[in-house]
Design an enzyme around this catalytic site. Structure first.
Site, PDB file in Angstrom:
ATOM      1  N   SER A   9      45.609  41.428 -78.647  1.00  0.00           N
ATOM      2  CA  SER A   9      46.513  42.003 -79.648  1.00  0.00           C
ATOM      3  C   SER A   9      47.767  41.150 -79.746  1.00  0.00           C
ATOM      4  CB  SER A   9      46.879  43.433 -79.251  1.00  0.00           C
ATOM      5  OG  SER A   9      47.879  43.916 -80.110  1.00  0.00           O
ATOM      6  N   HIS A  34      43.358  40.970 -82.704  1.00  0.00           N
ATOM      7  CA  HIS A  34      43.779  42.303 -83.144  1.00  0.00           C
ATOM      8  C   HIS A  34      45.192  42.195 -83.716  1.00  0.00           C
ATOM      9  CE1 HIS A  34      43.550  46.737 -82.925  1.00  0.00           C
ATOM     10  NE2 HIS A  34      44.804  46.716 -82.524  1.00  0.00           N
ATOM     11  N   ASP A  36      48.254  44.330 -85.373  1.00  0.00           N
ATOM     12  CA  ASP A  36      48.809  45.688 -85.519  1.00  0.00           C
ATOM     13  C   ASP A  36      49.860  45.748 -86.626  1.00  0.00           C
ATOM     14  OD1 ASP A  36      47.585  47.247 -83.353  1.00  0.00           O
ATOM     15  OD2 ASP A  36      48.621  45.854 -82.022  1.00  0.00           O
ATOM     16  N   MET A  38      52.552  47.921 -88.564  1.00  0.00           N
ATOM     17  CA  MET A  38      53.371  49.148 -88.486  1.00  0.00           C
ATOM     18  C   MET A  38      54.545  48.989 -89.440  1.00  0.00           C
ATOM     19  SD  MET A  38      53.699  49.480 -84.353  1.00  0.00           S
ATOM     20  CE  MET A  38      52.438  48.801 -83.261  1.00  0.00           C
ATOM     21  N   HIS A  67      44.638  46.612 -87.604  1.00  0.00           N
ATOM     22  CA  HIS A  67      44.847  48.016 -87.233  1.00  0.00           C
ATOM     23  C   HIS A  67      46.102  48.495 -87.958  1.00  0.00           C
ATOM     24  CE1 HIS A  67      45.952  50.888 -83.632  1.00  0.00           C
ATOM     25  NE2 HIS A  67      45.635  51.554 -84.726  1.00  0.00           N
ATOM     26  N   MET A  69      48.728  51.048 -88.844  1.00  0.00           N
ATOM     27  CA  MET A  69      49.371  52.302 -88.413  1.00  0.00           C
ATOM     28  C   MET A  69      50.418  52.670 -89.446  1.00  0.00           C
ATOM     29  SD  MET A  69      49.487  51.274 -84.411  1.00  0.00           S
ATOM     30  CE  MET A  69      49.070  49.582 -84.803  1.00  0.00           C
ATOM     31  N   MET A 144      42.282  55.363 -79.572  1.00  0.00           N
ATOM     32  CA  MET A 144      43.574  54.983 -78.988  1.00  0.00           C
ATOM     33  C   MET A 144      43.730  55.637 -77.621  1.00  0.00           C
ATOM     34  SD  MET A 144      45.150  52.936 -81.041  1.00  0.00           S
ATOM     35  CE  MET A 144      46.682  52.873 -80.096  1.00  0.00           C
ATOM     36  N   ASP A 182      41.843  50.836 -77.554  1.00  0.00           N
ATOM     37  CA  ASP A 182      43.127  50.141 -77.719  1.00  0.00           C
ATOM     38  C   ASP A 182      44.220  50.915 -76.995  1.00  0.00           C
ATOM     39  OD1 ASP A 182      45.300  48.680 -78.666  1.00  0.00           O
ATOM     40  OD2 ASP A 182      45.064  49.310 -80.757  1.00  0.00           O
TER      41      ASP A 182
HETATM   42  C1  DX5 Z   1      49.729  49.904 -79.964  1.00  0.00           C
HETATM   43  C2  DX5 Z   1      48.798  48.877 -80.514  1.00  0.00           C
HETATM   44  C3  DX5 Z   1      48.056  48.094 -79.519  1.00  0.00           C
HETATM   45  C4  DX5 Z   1      48.899  47.305 -78.543  1.00  0.00           C
HETATM   46  C5  DX5 Z   1      48.193  47.398 -77.220  1.00  0.00           C
HETATM   47  O1  DX5 Z   1      50.006  50.844 -80.915  1.00  0.00           O
HETATM   48  O2  DX5 Z   1      47.857  49.466 -81.381  1.00  0.00           O
HETATM   49  O3  DX5 Z   1      47.113  47.233 -80.145  1.00  0.00           O
HETATM   50  O4  DX5 Z   1      49.061  45.953 -78.872  1.00  0.00           O
HETATM   51  O5  DX5 Z   1      49.020  46.856 -76.259  1.00  0.00           O
HETATM   52  P1  DX5 Z   1      48.694  47.016 -74.722  1.00  0.00           P
HETATM   53  O6  DX5 Z   1      47.367  46.368 -74.483  1.00  0.00           O
HETATM   54  O7  DX5 Z   1      49.818  46.323 -74.059  1.00  0.00           O
HETATM   55  O8  DX5 Z   1      48.645  48.494 -74.419  1.00  0.00           O
HETATM   56 ZN    ZN Z   2      46.235  48.205 -82.146  1.00  0.00          ZN
END
Ligand code: DX5
Ligand code: ZN
Length: 227
Positions: A9, A34, A36, A38, A67, A69, A144, A182
């Site tokens: 990620s 990955h 993310d 947001m 991903h 969010m 999650m 994740d």
């Molecule tokens: C959090 C993200 C994850 C994050 C995971 O909301 O969706 O993808 O990067 O990070 P770690 O592996 O550090 O928990």
């Molecule tokens: Zn994620």
């Protein structure tokens, strides 16, 4: 022997040296990246969007697992996704909790219409059963194991047990939907997820900022019985 997909990620990457980070991911043998997204609405954090995704896909040929969010406001799901698709997203996953019923219906149609790989994610407190009616239309389900929003949080073991429920259902119904996990993944928590039947392991803080990234990716990728 099962080989797991590992998806580093980039939320935990050092953006001042993103090119080197992407090179290290590729050299490690990880198959996915990955990404993310947001926007401070569905989760209390801000990250990145299509511009950085374009820079990453221009440099890396790995599968880009997005991903999202976010909640979508005043736009169709297709319009919202267009910049991400143009930027080279290989798959897009929305949160089940973030979509209205009509947005969810539209999202599911885009798999065929846009030939897109699609997924739905569930937060730790959402039961995975809510996704059963949609499994036939999904390429992946993202479980999650932390509250979405930040890297570096502790793994929620009770949320991981949903992997087992989903694995049983998919196997009984001979379905190929991938199960992705994740949040809080490391060598120990990955073992639990593998026992439960996961397919894809996302990991951020466990991989980035460590000189032995390659060893860590390899460890996540192989099944524990093969050691
Ligand atoms: C959090 C993200 C994850 C994050 C995971 O909301 O969706 O993808 O990067 O990070 P770690 O592996 O550090 O928990
Ligand atoms: Zn994620």
């Amino acid at each position: 022997m099962k080989k797991y997909i590992v998806a580093p990620s980039v939320l935990s990457a050092n953006y001042l040296i993103l090119k080197e980070e992407l090179t290290a991911i590729k050299a490690s043998g990880a198959q996915w990246i990955h990404f993310d997204v947001m926007n401070g609405d569905f989760v209390p954090n801000l990250t990145f969007g299509p511009k950085i995704l374009t820079d990453i896909t221009n440099y890396s040929d790995l599968f880009l697992d997005c991903h999202l969010m976010v909640k979508i406001k005043n736009d169709s799901v297709e319009n919202y996704l267009t910049p991400f698709i143009k930027a080279g997203a290989s798959s897009v996953t929305f949160h089940y909790e973030a979509l209205t019923p009509s947005q969810l219906t539209e999202f599911l149609t885009l798999r065929v219409k846009l030939k897109l790989k699609i997924g739905l994610a569930v937060k730790p407190s959402t039961q995975v059963d809510v996704l059963i009616p949609y499994l036939n239309s999904l390429d992946l389900v993202l479980i999650m194991t932390v509250e979405p929003g930040f890297g570096g949080q502790a793994f929620i073991a009770t949320a991981a047990s949903k992997i087992k429920t989903l694995r049983n259902y998919l196997d009984q119904n001979k379905m190929q939907t991938l199960i992705e996990v994740d949040g809080g993944i490391n060598a120990e928590t990955a073992k639990t997820c593998k026992q439960y039947g996961v397919d894809v392991l996302v990991a951020g803080s466990y991989l980035f900022g460590h000189t032995d990234l390659k060893t860590r990716v390899r460890e996540l990728m192989i099944s524990d019985e093969s050691k």
